[in-house]
Design an enzyme around this catalytic site. Structure first.
Site, PDB file in Angstrom:
ATOM      1  N   CYS A  39      70.196  51.292  10.444  1.00 38.55           N
ATOM      2  CA  CYS A  39      70.473  49.295   9.973  1.00 38.55           C
ATOM      3  C   CYS A  39      70.358  48.670  10.836  1.00 38.55           C
ATOM      4  CB  CYS A  39      71.123  49.202   8.855  1.00 38.55           C
ATOM      5  SG  CYS A  39      70.730  50.985   7.161  1.00 38.55           S
ATOM      6  N   HIS A  74      66.305  44.436   2.773  1.00 40.43           N
ATOM      7  CA  HIS A  74      66.806  45.385   3.705  1.00 40.43           C
ATOM      8  C   HIS A  74      65.712  46.386   4.328  1.00 40.43           C
ATOM      9  CE1 HIS A  74      69.457  47.060   6.612  1.00 40.43           C
ATOM     10  NE2 HIS A  74      69.662  48.133   6.036  1.00 40.43           N
ATOM     11  N   CYS A  99      77.128  47.453   9.119  1.00 45.11           N
ATOM     12  CA  CYS A  99      76.974  49.187   9.240  1.00 45.11           C
ATOM     13  C   CYS A  99      75.364  49.990   9.100  1.00 45.11           C
ATOM     14  CB  CYS A  99      78.127  50.002   7.835  1.00 45.11           C
ATOM     15  SG  CYS A  99      76.710  49.269   6.286  1.00 45.11           S
TER      16      CYS A  99
END
EC number: 2.3.1.16
Length: 436
Positions: free
Chosen positions: A99, A392, A422
């Site tokens: 991510c 996302h 994160c």
């Protein structure tokens, strides 16, 4: 305060971010259904170059990322160069940090700029949750390899006879950590239970995210940084993100059942970020190169930090670990920040990180620091909403956050902004940005 590490070239130039752009973000299997990440990447980079009016030959390097890899295009960066009319000699390579992938892409271009090997580059990422690499069983894969080497038809038929019906079933991409077997949502549940994050708190943060994102679109704050996407068969363009629930009420969130721990859980589809398709990119160059081209930078990269922690328990604490390091390298504290933008993978993860950033005990006993990083001021935090609302696309989120934060800093007259996330594998990323 530890050692300050200025991000400057040998000539003293700062690392300028001159432009940023993204596609609208679309929920899985909606507007971008059937469009692979490489095409989304071409879409955003092509439009970014067109809007910036920077000659293609000025860009000397493109670093791009993709988390959900497609075997037919393993180097998405090079495919983007070849598919957008950029100079064929432009250096291009791909990166992946889950991510935090486009954070890594930005850091890599910045390092090339500081080393003096380039003067301008593009960093970004794209992902599609709608076009996935559907695999086959290990037994079928082995048989197919052996069949390819077999010399006669009888040998091939004998190999195929070993298969059972279950061996022919497609294998979807893994949604769990390779090393632990835990899903991200399982880790979010761990964090909620360990740090006492209630369902009500999670739903409230998710609702806040959607309300603020909806308001940002309504106020026209995102129009400069989000392109209009024209999608085959070109009947209707996608202009805005399609995940934002601006008309929902807090009571609506309470109706959903837990998604991971069905019996005792608090993490739901509504207080988690959804699977999303999209792409984002930024143009970086040395400060002097920007001046030569007559460009006014959006802002500058002041510092960055990447960290890693254990994956078995509460592995989504990347922001709590990487933020103090990035601030230290920038020579700043939390109180110096104008804006804080934290990736909202899950409301539980976000709230737990906020809790630890203000924890003296965590700072002393875990980080080995004398004092807590600092309390997060709600008036500075995710002021335009976050990933729970926008969505996302894994590799694109960092570039979205950087562009969005710099535009908002400029609207506020400048200052410092923190962007942090994160990532799978217990990884964390944080960057300090500066706008004038």
């Amino acid at each position: 305060m530890g050692q300050v590490l200025p991000l400057v070239t040998r000539q003293g130039d700062r690392i300028a971010i001159v432009s940023g752009l993204r596609t609208p973000f679309a929920r899985q299997a909606t507007a971008f259904h059937g469009i692979p990440a490489v095409d989304l990447g071409k879409m955003v980079v092509g439009e970014l170059l067109a809007r910036s009016e920077i000659p293609a030959e000025v860009i000397e390097q493109l670093v791009f990322g993709q988390v959900v890899q497609m075997p037919e295009a393993p180097n998405i960066a090079r495919e983007i160069v070849l598919g957008t009319g950029m100079n064929v000699h432009t250096d291009a390579y791909s990166v992946s940090r889950a991510c935090a992938t486009s954070f890594q892409a930005v850091a890599n271009v910045a390092e090339s700029l500081m080393a003096g090997t380039i003067r301008a580059g593009i960093a970004g990422g794209a992902d599609s949750s709608s076009v996935l690499p559907i695999g086959v069983s290990k037994k079928l894969a082995r048989v197919l390899v052996d069949v390819n080497k077999a010399r006669t038809m009888s040998q091939r038929l004998k190999l195929f006879s070993r298969l059972r019906l279950r061996d022919l079933m497609p294998v979807p991409p893994a949604v769990a950590e390779y090393s632990t077997g835990l899903r991200m949502g399982d880790t979010a549940e761990q964090m909620a239970k360990t740090y006492g994050i209630t369902r009500e708190q999670q739903d409230a943060l998710a609702h806040r995210s959607h309300q603020r994102a909806a308001q940002a679109w309504s106020d026209g704050k995102l129009k400069e940084e989000v392109m209009t996407a024209f999608i085959p068969p070109y009947k209707q363009p996608l202009v805005e993100d399609n995940n934002i629930r601006g008309n929902s009420s807090l009571a609506d969130y309470a109706k959903l059942r837990p998604a991971f721990d069905r019996k005792h859980g608090t993490v739901t589809a509504a207080n988690s970020t959804p699977l999303t398709d999209g792409a984002a990119a930024v143009i970086l160059m040395t400060e002097s190169r920007a001046k030569e081209l007559g460009l006014v930078p959006l802002g500058y990269l002041r510092s960055y930090a990447f960290t890693a922690i254990d994956v078995w328990q509460d592995m989504l604490f990347g922001p709590a670990w990487s933020t103090p390091l990035a601030l230290e390298r920038a020579g700043l504290t939390m109180s110096d920040l104008t804006l804080i933008d934290m990736h909202e993978a899950f409301a539980a993860q976000t709230l737990a990180n906020i809790q630890l950033l203000g924890s003296e005990r965590f700072a002393r006993e875990v980080l080995g620091r004398a004092h807590a990083t600092g309390e997060v001021d709600d008036s500075k935090f995710n002021v335009l909403g976050g990933s729970i609302a926008y969505g996302h696309p894994f590799a694109a989120t960092g570039a979205r956050m950087i562009t969005q934060t710099l535009h908002e800093l400029r609207r506020r007259g400048g200052g410092f902004g923190l962007v942090t996330a994160c990532a799978a594998g217990g990884l964390g990323a944080a960057m300090v940005l500066e706008a004038e």
